[in-house]
Scaffold this motif. Structure first.
Motif, PDB file in Angstrom:
ATOM      1  N   PHE A 256       0.827  -1.209   0.000  1.00  0.00           N
ATOM      2  CA  PHE A 256       0.000   0.000   0.000  1.00  0.00           C
ATOM      3  C   PHE A 256       0.863   1.261   0.000  1.00  0.00           C
ATOM      4  O   PHE A 256       0.386   2.348  -0.338  1.00  0.00           O
ATOM      5  CB  PHE A 256      -0.930   0.006   1.206  1.00  0.00           C
ATOM      6  N   ASN A 257       2.111   1.114   0.390  1.00  0.00           N
ATOM      7  CA  ASN A 257       3.033   2.245   0.447  1.00  0.00           C
ATOM      8  C   ASN A 257       3.783   2.447  -0.872  1.00  0.00           C
ATOM      9  O   ASN A 257       4.415   3.476  -1.069  1.00  0.00           O
ATOM     10  CB  ASN A 257       4.032   2.022   1.592  1.00  0.00           C
ATOM     11  N   ASP A 258       3.694   1.493  -1.770  1.00  0.00           N
ATOM     12  CA  ASP A 258       4.452   1.524  -3.018  1.00  0.00           C
ATOM     13  C   ASP A 258       4.079   2.747  -3.866  1.00  0.00           C
ATOM     14  O   ASP A 258       3.048   2.781  -4.526  1.00  0.00           O
ATOM     15  CB  ASP A 258       4.188   0.236  -3.806  1.00  0.00           C
ATOM     16  N   GLY A 259       4.938   3.786  -3.826  1.00  0.00           N
ATOM     17  CA  GLY A 259       4.702   5.003  -4.604  1.00  0.00           C
ATOM     18  C   GLY A 259       3.690   5.948  -4.007  1.00  0.00           C
ATOM     19  O   GLY A 259       3.361   6.978  -4.617  1.00  0.00           O
ATOM     20  N   ASN A 260       3.176   5.643  -2.827  1.00  0.00           N
ATOM     21  CA  ASN A 260       2.131   6.459  -2.207  1.00  0.00           C
ATOM     22  C   ASN A 260       2.570   7.034  -0.870  1.00  0.00           C
ATOM     23  O   ASN A 260       3.416   6.458  -0.168  1.00  0.00           O
ATOM     24  CB  ASN A 260       0.871   5.618  -1.933  1.00  0.00           C
ATOM     25  N   LEU A 262       1.268   7.075   2.653  1.00  0.00           N
ATOM     26  CA  LEU A 262       0.378   6.110   3.304  1.00  0.00           C
ATOM     27  C   LEU A 262       0.098   6.529   4.735  1.00  0.00           C
ATOM     28  O   LEU A 262       1.017   6.767   5.521  1.00  0.00           O
ATOM     29  CB  LEU A 262       1.011   4.715   3.301  1.00  0.00           C
ATOM     30  N   LEU A 263      -1.192   6.614   5.073  1.00  0.00           N
ATOM     31  CA  LEU A 263      -1.604   6.866   6.445  1.00  0.00           C
ATOM     32  C   LEU A 263      -2.080   5.538   7.038  1.00  0.00           C
ATOM     33  O   LEU A 263      -3.101   4.993   6.617  1.00  0.00           O
ATOM     34  CB  LEU A 263      -2.736   7.894   6.495  1.00  0.00           C
ATOM     35  N   ILE A 264      -1.336   5.009   8.008  1.00  0.00           N
ATOM     36  CA  ILE A 264      -1.751   3.797   8.718  1.00  0.00           C
ATOM     37  C   ILE A 264      -2.600   4.247   9.894  1.00  0.00           C
ATOM     38  O   ILE A 264      -2.107   4.885  10.834  1.00  0.00           O
ATOM     39  CB  ILE A 264      -0.538   2.984   9.202  1.00  0.00           C
ATOM     40  N   ASP A 265      -3.876   3.925   9.845  1.00  0.00           N
ATOM     41  CA  ASP A 265      -4.843   4.419  10.825  1.00  0.00           C
ATOM     42  C   ASP A 265      -5.245   3.295  11.773  1.00  0.00           C
ATOM     43  O   ASP A 265      -5.860   2.309  11.369  1.00  0.00           O
ATOM     44  CB  ASP A 265      -6.085   4.959  10.111  1.00  0.00           C
ATOM     45  N   PHE A 293      -2.111   9.144  -2.609  1.00  0.00           N
ATOM     46  CA  PHE A 293      -2.390   9.042  -1.184  1.00  0.00           C
ATOM     47  C   PHE A 293      -3.270   7.828  -0.922  1.00  0.00           C
ATOM     48  O   PHE A 293      -4.250   7.584  -1.629  1.00  0.00           O
ATOM     49  CB  PHE A 293      -3.098  10.302  -0.686  1.00  0.00           C
ATOM     50  N   GLU A 294      -2.906   7.060   0.111  1.00  0.00           N
ATOM     51  CA  GLU A 294      -3.678   5.880   0.491  1.00  0.00           C
ATOM     52  C   GLU A 294      -3.800   5.829   2.004  1.00  0.00           C
ATOM     53  O   GLU A 294      -2.929   6.327   2.736  1.00  0.00           O
ATOM     54  CB  GLU A 294      -2.984   4.600  -0.013  1.00  0.00           C
ATOM     55  N   PRO A 341      -7.939   6.918  18.700  1.00  0.00           N
ATOM     56  CA  PRO A 341      -7.313   6.772  17.388  1.00  0.00           C
ATOM     57  C   PRO A 341      -5.837   7.147  17.415  1.00  0.00           C
ATOM     58  O   PRO A 341      -5.412   8.016  18.182  1.00  0.00           O
ATOM     59  CB  PRO A 341      -8.102   7.738  16.501  1.00  0.00           C
ATOM     60  N   SER A 342      -5.082   6.466  16.558  1.00  0.00           N
ATOM     61  CA  SER A 342      -3.662   6.738  16.412  1.00  0.00           C
ATOM     62  C   SER A 342      -3.305   6.491  14.955  1.00  0.00           C
ATOM     63  O   SER A 342      -3.955   5.676  14.286  1.00  0.00           O
ATOM     64  CB  SER A 342      -2.843   5.830  17.337  1.00  0.00           C
ATOM     65  N   ASN A 343      -2.287   7.179  14.451  1.00  0.00           N
ATOM     66  CA  ASN A 343      -1.905   6.935  13.065  1.00  0.00           C
ATOM     67  C   ASN A 343      -0.435   7.232  12.831  1.00  0.00           C
ATOM     68  O   ASN A 343       0.233   7.866  13.663  1.00  0.00           O
ATOM     69  CB  ASN A 343      -2.786   7.719  12.082  1.00  0.00           C
TER      70      ASN A 343
END
Length: 375
Positions: A256-260, A262-265, A293-294, A341-343
């Motif tokens: 999911f991070n490939d080229g993006n 990424l927000l891990i929520d 953005f993902e 929540p945390s990210n």
């Protein structure tokens, strides 16, 4: 509102109770003389909590409403006395002194503990914190009532007040820790509030401690937390993990991070503050999803049905992962998540560029990195 947080697990405590080979007259000797205001033919236990389980440290018979313990302890430590045939626990600081505990089984709050200076110090601290907690409860109740009456503006006003009180409470706790750098209860206070302390706070706290604090087992826990947070601090590389998605397929975070960006929520369907933050995530996702953005949701749910329902109700159209292990979630542990929540925001090269961004702070950060509005 402030984050939902778990009941922190009290880890193994390194303290020796009475046993063979202990020296008489040691400076580390303690004694506990207790009473219970009921005639119980049973045992009373001193316990700690380890990995979610209550672990007995020592036991004593109750004889005509009386019980006693003795042994050695190297440094004050927080333990619990379990009341027989009830679910009640009496917390206290065990230290090298003569301690008296008079337990009121009918009203545990009326239990009287004397002879422990550390316990007296901690109770005085709790009394000051209770003033903030009382105000928080008052405004939380008012906020809920306003929401039930569909008075959104008033509910938001009360929520802002709650946030303000939380900030003042956190400031008080931080100042107390820094101003009582040699107190034996200070490392425990820091440990109990570790979920709200970031890396900078923890490093500042540990650096402020008097050398006498080095004997506290809670210092080990604080240093372990620092190690975890340093590993996932801004500027560090993304830590890979794999987990099943909502369809049962194993997925790796790196895809999911490939080229993006990424927000891990980290969130959960049962977490009220998470659900209230979700509309902000949805708005930002639809604004930037076509601009590299993902979002990757990582749920701390345990019930899959509730997890899926929360996804659908909040219109979370981005990928979602969970191992359905609650606070034992593998990714949450890797990233040192103790409240939600945390990210974590990661750039296309896999480096962490933001943590715990919510509300307007998240929107501004995404605008900065995705639209180039920063300085």
């Amino acid at each position: 509102m402030k984050n939902i947080f778990p009941l922190l697990t009290l880890l193994a405590i390194l303290v020796s109770c009475a046993g063979p080979g202990q020296k008489e007259g040691s400076d580390n000797q303690y004694s506990i003389n207790g009473s219970i205001n009921q005639e119980l033919d049973a045992k009373v236990y001193i316990q700690t909590r380890q990995e979610g389980k209550w672990i007995p440290i020592d036991s004593a018979d109750i004889v005509k409403g009386k019980f006693s313990f003795s042994g050695e302890v190297k440094y004050p430590v927080r333990y619990y006395i379990q009341i027989p045939r009830t679910m009640s626990l009496v917390p206290f600081f065990l230290e090298a002194s003569d301690i008296k505990i008079d337990i009121d089984v009918d009203t545990i709050d009326n239990t009287v503990i004397s002879g422990s200076a550390s316990n007296d110090m901690y109770e005085a601290f709790l009394d000051e914190v209770a003033v903030y907690d009382s105000d928080i409860r008052k405004y939380v109740d008012a906020m809920r009532t306003a929401r039930e009456q569909d008075n959104t503006d008033l509910a938001n006003k009360f929520e802002a007040t709650v946030d303000s009180i939380y900030e003042k409470k956190e400031e008080f706790i931080m100042n107390y820790i820094l101003e009582n750098e040699s107190s034996p209860v200070t490392p425990y206070i820091a440990y109990r509030n570790i979920y709200q302390l970031d890396l900078e706070d923890l490093e500042k706290i540990v650096a402020s401690f008097d050398e006498s604090i080095n004997s506290s087992v809670y210092l080990d826990h604080l240093n372990n937390r620092i190690t975890v947070l340093r590993r996932v601090a801004i500027g560090q590389k993304l830590i890979p993990f794999e987990m099943e998605d909502r369809y049962g397929e194993m997925r790796n975070v790196t895809e999911f991070n490939d080229g993006n960006y990424l927000l891990i929520d980290f969130w959960a369907s049962w977490c009220g503050p998470c659900r209230r933050e979700n509309p902000n995530l949805v708005a930002n996702y639809f604004k930037y999803k076509d601009k590299n953005f993902e979002i990757l949701g990582v749920s701390l749910d345990e019930n899959k049905e509730n997890w899926i329902r929360g996804i659908n109700e909040d219109n979370l159209t981005w990928p979602q992962l969970s191992d359905l292990k609650g606070w034992r979630n593998k990714a949450a542990n890797l990233y040192g998540v103790l409240s939600i929540p945390s990210n974590v925001l990661v750039d296309p090269e896999g480096y962490i560029i933001g943590r715990n961004l919510r509300g307007e702070r998240l929107s501004k950060k995404l605008e900065e990195v995705l639209l180039g509005t920063g300085d």
